[in-house]
Design an enzyme around this catalytic site. Structure first.
Site, PDB file in Angstrom:
ATOM      1  N   ASP A   2      15.132  16.979 -16.939  1.00 25.29           N
ATOM      2  CA  ASP A   2      14.318  15.841 -16.507  1.00 25.29           C
ATOM      3  C   ASP A   2      13.745  15.155 -17.735  1.00 25.29           C
ATOM      4  O   ASP A   2      13.204  15.831 -18.624  1.00 25.29           O
ATOM      5  CB  ASP A   2      13.151  16.313 -15.625  1.00 25.29           C
ATOM      6  CG  ASP A   2      13.604  16.664 -14.220  1.00 25.29           C
ATOM      7  OD1 ASP A   2      14.813  16.581 -13.950  1.00 25.29           O
ATOM      8  OD2 ASP A   2      12.739  17.024 -13.387  1.00 25.29           O
ATOM      9  N   ASP A  15      20.625  13.915  -1.623  1.00 22.74           N
ATOM     10  CA  ASP A  15      19.636  14.961  -1.354  1.00 22.74           C
ATOM     11  C   ASP A  15      19.622  15.181   0.162  1.00 22.74           C
ATOM     12  O   ASP A  15      19.291  14.268   0.916  1.00 22.74           O
ATOM     13  CB  ASP A  15      18.241  14.535  -1.830  1.00 22.74           C
ATOM     14  CG  ASP A  15      18.167  14.376  -3.343  1.00 22.74           C
ATOM     15  OD1 ASP A  15      19.093  14.850  -4.037  1.00 22.74           O
ATOM     16  OD2 ASP A  15      17.186  13.788  -3.837  1.00 22.74           O
TER      17      ASP A  15
END
Lengths: 287, 200
Positions: free
Chosen positions: A11, A130
């Site tokens: 990230d 997702d």
């Protein structure tokens, strides 16, 4: 034979790694180049950088960051997070990324997938999905499904003659979420996966919201269901916690690649360890 | 000096950086004289075959590339830059290539295979070549493509298995083509590029 891939996900925010390797003698743990070098040396097959910058200024740091990494680390790079336009894709690809990953923007504007595929080729366009398992008799989904007040059309005889909520006593179903897994879309994950491939996606990065962060294993049923219906590679994500989890998702789950973040960052398992284990299980990996 | 041909497509930067990493002096150029004066030439490529040929023709570089090969200077085509060396491709309609090597560019048979062919696959050498010096047997390289060159065995320097063998490295004389991405194939890719830079 094509090797199964192991992919660490980092990230980044405002051009700095905020979720990456810990516990190593890094001069600068937030430096994406240093992080990339570590995973390159460990044998990572590809790196995913996910930008979680919240501001336009932060997002503007992504292309320069990709350029710094790509100039120095000769490994495939996939970059996602905040990519909304073909121009965004172009900037990231020209900076040295091999693939761009789009998620919320693909749901909002599916044409972005086809526009990207036409311009850069399907092999550059990853759609991240997702997905969250729909609970039995889940009211939300059923209301979505039955929005017109009629049971959904189905080929299933027993369902057609005896209308029941679609999830009851049937295959599990998964719903697509966006905005970092917070916002339900009403889209069925398998239908969406098939649609994004039709539109030109060259790969699917599939995250199980249920499994993510649990370290209890990938959602094998979800991964397999998607991998079996789409003709493009599938990267499984969410839930990796043990050596066996990797083997399962790459065999039973039919995934082409397995992604993990904290498991690798926290050194609970190294990429080398996972590869040795997979090789011993007869899974082809790059050594 | 190595001329890296800029014909308006794809990511040239990674190829340039990888070549520089193995010691080459690289000039990114679309200028015919610069290309013809270079010791060696690299034709990179990411994207579609038709766009690549259009980019070459629009700059008058199709003839320049042919002239480089005619003069016998080492030339390396990478990915789509390899594919355009062949006669034609079926990608998004029929497109005519440079025709420097015989054969067509065709799509992997769908339904039986995941397409694109994405990831690390083994390169099995079929003929000895300067490019393969110091390359360990059973090396893996990074591929990301939906079409491949249906090349004759005599051109095939290395083959890779994806639903059957296909040519992953081709060569004739000092003309080479690599289907995978050496600039993204870590040590294996850098070894091949170094061999091209140092020997060609």
């Amino acid at each position: 034979m094509l090797a199964k891939r192991l992919i660490p996900c980092l990230d980044v925010k405002d051009g700095r790694v905020v979720k990456g390797v810990h516990f190593v003698s890094l001069r600068d743990a937030g430096d994406p180049v240093e992080q990339a070098h570590i995973y390159d040396a460990e044998g990572a097959d590809e790196l995913v950088f996910l930008d979680i910058s919240a501001t336009p200024d932060g997002r503007a740091t992504v292309a320069p960051m990709v350029r710094r990494v790509a100039d120095d680390v000769f490994l495939p790079l996939t970059v996602g997070g905040g990519i909304r336009t073909v121009d965004d894709m172009r900037a990231i690809l020209l900076a040295g990324a091999d693939k761009v990953s789009i998620n919320s923007a693909a749901v909002k504007t599916p044409e972005l997938i086809s526009a990207g595929a036409e311009r850069f080729g399907s092999q550059c366009v990853v759609v991240a999905i997702d997905a969250k398992r729909v609970a039995m008799n889940n009211e939300t989904m059923n209301n979505e499904q039955w929005a017109d007040g009629q049971p959904p059309a189905t080929n299933n005889q027993s369902q057609a003659t005896n209308p029941q909520p679609p999830t009851t006593n049937h295959q599990p179903r998964w719903e697509v979420y966006v905005s970092g897994g917070r916002t339900p879309t009403g889209l069925d994950a398998l239908e969406w996966a098939a649609r994004v491939v039709e539109l030109g996606a060259g790969e699917i990065l599939l995250t199980s919201i249920d499994a993510d962060g649990t370290k209890n294993g990938y959602d094998l049923a979800l991964t397999r269901a998607v991998a079996e219906i789409v003709p493009v590679p599938v990267i499984a994500s969410g839930g990796a916690g043990s050596l066996a989890h990797f083997a399962e998702v790459l065999t039973e789950g039919r995934a082409d690649a397995a992604l993990a973040a904290s498991l690798f960052h926290d050194k609970l398992l190294s990429i080398g360890e996972v590869k040795s284990y997979l090789a011993a299980q007869g899974v082809v990996v790059r050594r | 000096m190595i001329a890296l041909i800029d014909y308006g497509i794809g990511n040239l930067r990674s190829v340039q950086k990888a070549l520089e990493h193995v010691g080459a002096t690289v000039t990114l150029t679309e200028d015919a004289d610069t290309i013809l004066a270079a010791d060696k030439v690299v034709l990179p490529g990411v994207g579609a075959f038709g766009d690549g040929m259009k980019g070459l023709r629009a700059r008058g570089l199709d003839g320049v590339v042919r002239e480089v090969v005619r003069r016998g200077a080492p030339l390396l085509g990478i990915c789509v830059g390899m594919q355009v060396l062949f006669e034609a491709s079926d990608e998004l309609g029929l497109h005519v290539g440079l025709g420097l090597l015989p054969g067509r560019v065709v799509r992997f048979a769908p339904r039986q295979l995941k397409v694109p062919h994405t990831g690390w696959n083994e390169i099995a050498t079929r003929q000895s070549s300067n490019l393969f010096r110091d390359l360990p047997a059973g090396s893996f390289a990074y591929f990301n493509h939906s079409y491949y060159c249906a090349a004759a065995p005599e051109l095939t320097l290395a083959a890779t298995d994806y639903g059957g063998p296909f040519a992953s490295v081709v060569g004739r004389g000092r003309l080479y083509g690599i289907q995978f991405h050496p600039e993204k194939s870590q040590a294996v890719g850098l070894t091949l590029l170094r061999n091209f830079v140092e020997q060609g």
